[in-house]
Design an enzyme around this catalytic site. Structure first.
Site, PDB file in Angstrom:
ATOM      1  N   LYS A 272      48.447  81.512 -23.352  1.00  0.00           N
ATOM      2  CA  LYS A 272      48.453  80.668 -22.412  1.00  0.00           C
ATOM      3  C   LYS A 272      50.009  80.525 -22.316  1.00  0.00           C
ATOM      4  O   LYS A 272      50.695  80.142 -23.475  1.00  0.00           O
ATOM      5  CB  LYS A 272      47.653  79.602 -22.376  1.00  0.00           C
ATOM      6  CG  LYS A 272      47.890  78.859 -21.337  1.00  0.00           C
ATOM      7  CD  LYS A 272      46.779  77.437 -21.449  1.00  0.00           C
ATOM      8  CE  LYS A 272      46.727  76.580 -20.093  1.00  0.00           C
ATOM      9  NZ  LYS A 272      45.794  75.523 -20.292  1.00  0.00           N
TER      10      LYS A 272
ATOM     11  N   SER B  20      42.446  75.302 -16.679  1.00  0.00           N
ATOM     12  CA  SER B  20      43.921  75.793 -16.410  1.00  0.00           C
ATOM     13  C   SER B  20      44.207  77.109 -17.220  1.00  0.00           C
ATOM     14  O   SER B  20      44.914  77.562 -17.022  1.00  0.00           O
ATOM     15  CB  SER B  20      44.791  74.806 -16.853  1.00  0.00           C
ATOM     16  OG  SER B  20      44.825  74.238 -18.182  1.00  0.00           O
TER      17      SER B  20
ATOM     18  N   SER C 130      40.079  72.807 -19.824  1.00  0.00           N
ATOM     19  CA  SER C 130      40.546  74.484 -19.244  1.00  0.00           C
ATOM     20  C   SER C 130      40.440  75.371 -20.451  1.00  0.00           C
ATOM     21  O   SER C 130      41.006  76.483 -19.912  1.00  0.00           O
ATOM     22  CB  SER C 130      42.150  73.623 -19.495  1.00  0.00           C
ATOM     23  OG  SER C 130      42.424  72.765 -18.507  1.00  0.00           O
TER      24      SER C 130
END
Lengths: 456, 71
Positions: free
Chosen positions: A76, A152, A176
């Site tokens: 990420k 996310s 997330s």
């Protein structure tokens, strides 16, 4: 040939395949397949190929290379990667200096032989459940590209679901990892709060920030976590002896029929009909909202004073509102957290494992980002964390697991879309989660096949 | 008429929140532009709902905040 991390590492270690071949194939797959999904923000081609050559040379010299030798992974875009700027999904940080070293968990994975190949898309500053990013685009769900991947850590979940990467890293502040894992049909882990080091990870809400892996199988997830953890493995419990209960009440409402069926199958596997109702779940979720908004708002306030218009509008307005919160409700939320944690520990005196849904149903459509809660159609972006946020407050470890297609697929127009569950253990009991996940995967209750690009 | 009245009430509530937002923003030296104001008001209203929920639970005096700092 499969793209499973364990198999890849084994084949490379035993000379059946070159690390360079694996990395070249992976980079080609990312270049050709990713435009359909929008998972990748940057490829790390030069570094990855150099690392692959080093692994191959070490194997040729008979040197040890680690349990993840040659396994490609993505991060990420909030994990520091040496030599490039950590964006946290924003353009606001683009003038920052490049990272001088990898994040601590990236260093641990590299030490285990794994090779970072890409940074992956996310909601700006990790504030969202959709991975709809005003700067880097929307990540599409590989199970149905017209649907949200969730967020996310959407790029991380979708890259695994698409079969482009066997292992990725994400962060979970309010869900997330768990939300995108559920919507994309992959495995994810939110470890015990504080277990993995956050050095080199761009923060969001320090009270809840947690990092963890995604993978296509629970075995690969365990392999990735153990490398990130860097500690001696704990002993796996006897799954048959575990006391398992299902969370009811708040966690039993508004569920898609396939989820109800899948949860029933899990409980039938354990021959358990026990249910537990946690107290004051709505207030626990509210406390998570307040702590997150206030800590995120405080973190960004200096920049919001001068550069507010550079933010994604949806992120900016939430951060601003959070920065305005007075002290009293923030402290009350932290007191409620303490109170809720005490109750969770009381529940775990009589149980070892709790089971709950991750979301109310499958991935919402991108053009109709709504879900049904309490009979009302509400914003998916704001409400996909309905079942993950309250559990965030306690900080217990949670395995995000996909139901097997036959065990809990959605019906009607949503047939074939993945659905996910949360498997919760007491702090530090990650090995129990892996043992439960593996048993349910073997029984065909959990596990969702990753897509065709697994051929490597 | 009832609907109109409700809209007026809603408008008054939004204006009141806008005034509150302006005061709170001054306290932290934050200027909220016209472009941002509707979104900030919406999110402030949302957070107020959560503040109401959290404040609605009476906790014992010896229940301390769960801050993570361990010296």
């Amino acid at each position: 040939m499969t793209l499973r991390a364990a198999t890849l590492a084994s084949n490379i270690r035993f000379g059946l395949r070159k690390a360079r071949d694996v990395i070249e194939t992976t980079l080609h797959t990312l270049e050709t397949h990713d435009p359909a999904y929008g998972c990748v923000t940057r490829l790390l081609s030069e570094r990855a190929l150099r690392a692959a050559d080093t692994i191959d040379a070490r194997i040729a010299d008979g040197e040890p290379v680690g349990p993840l030798a040659g396994v490609p992974f993505g991060v990420k875009d909030l994990f520091d990667v040496e030599g490039i700027v950590t964006t946290a999904g924003s353009t606001v940080l683009r003038e920052n200096a490049p990272a001088v070293q990898d994040a601590a968990v990236v260093r641990r994975l590299v030490a285990a032989g794994a090779i970072p190949v890409a940074t992956l898309n996310m909601d700006e500053f990790a504030y969202g459940f959709a991975t709809e990013n005003a700067h880097y685009g929307t990540t599409r769900n590989p199970r149905d590209p017209e649907r949200l991947a969730g967020g996310s850590s959407g790029g991380s979940a979708a890259a695994v679901a698409a079969g482009m990467l066997p292992l990725t890293l994400g962060s979970d502040t309010n869900g997330s990892i768990r939300v995108p894992a559920s919507l994309c049909g992959v495995w994810g882990l939110r470890p015990t709060q504080g277990r993995l080091p956050l050095q080199g990870v761009y923060p969001f809400a320090a009270s809840f920030d947690t990092i963890g892996p995604f993978a296509g199988t629970v075995g690969d997830l365990k392999l990735g976590f153990e490398a990130m953890d860097g500690k001696a493995r704990g002993e796996a419990p006897d799954v048959g002896a575990l006391r398992v209960a299902r969370l009811d009440g708040w966690f039993g409402r508004d569920l898609a029929p396939g989820l109800v069926d899948g949860l029933d199958r899990i409980m039938a596997f354990f021959s358990s009909t026990k249910t537990v109702e946690l107290p004051e779940v709505a207030r626990a979720r509210a406390a998570a909202f307040i702590i997150t908004a206030s800590e995120g708002g405080n973190l960004h306030l200096p920049r919001l004073r001068h550069r507010a218009m550079e933010y994604d509008p949806a992120t900016r307005d939430r951060l601003m509102a959070g920065a305005l919160l007075p002290a009293s409700p923030i402290i009350q939320a932290h007191r409620l957290r303490n109170w809720f944690r005490t109750h969770m520990h009381e529940v775990f005196r009589d149980h070892d494992i709790l089971i709950a849904p991750s979301t109310v149903g499958p991935a919402p459509r991108i053009d109709q980002p709504m879900i049904t809660v309490g009979g009302k159609s509400v914003s998916a972006r704001a409400n996909l964390g309905l079942f993950t946020q309250p559990l965030t407050l306690a900080g217990f470890p949670i395995l995000a697991a996909p139901l097997a297609p036959d065990a809990g697929g959605a019906g009607g127009a949503e047939a074939g879309l993945p659905l996910g569950v949360q498997i919760i253990a007491a702090p530090g009991q990650e090995q129990a989660l892996f043992a439960v996940g593996a048993a349910l995967e073997r029984a065909g209750v959990l596990g969702y096949p990753v897509r065709g690009a697994t051929e490597g | 008429m009832g609907g109109t009245q409700s809209e007026e009430e809603e408008r008054a509530e939004v204006l009141a929140t806008a005034r509150d937002v302006a005061v709170m923003a001054r306290q932290v030296d934050l200027v909220i532009s016209e472009d941002c104001l509707p979104g900030v008001i919406f999110n402030t209203e949302l957070l107020r709902g959560y503040v109401g929920l959290v404040d609605g639970l009476v906790l014992p005096d010896d229940c301390e905040p769960a801050f993570g700092y361990v010296p």
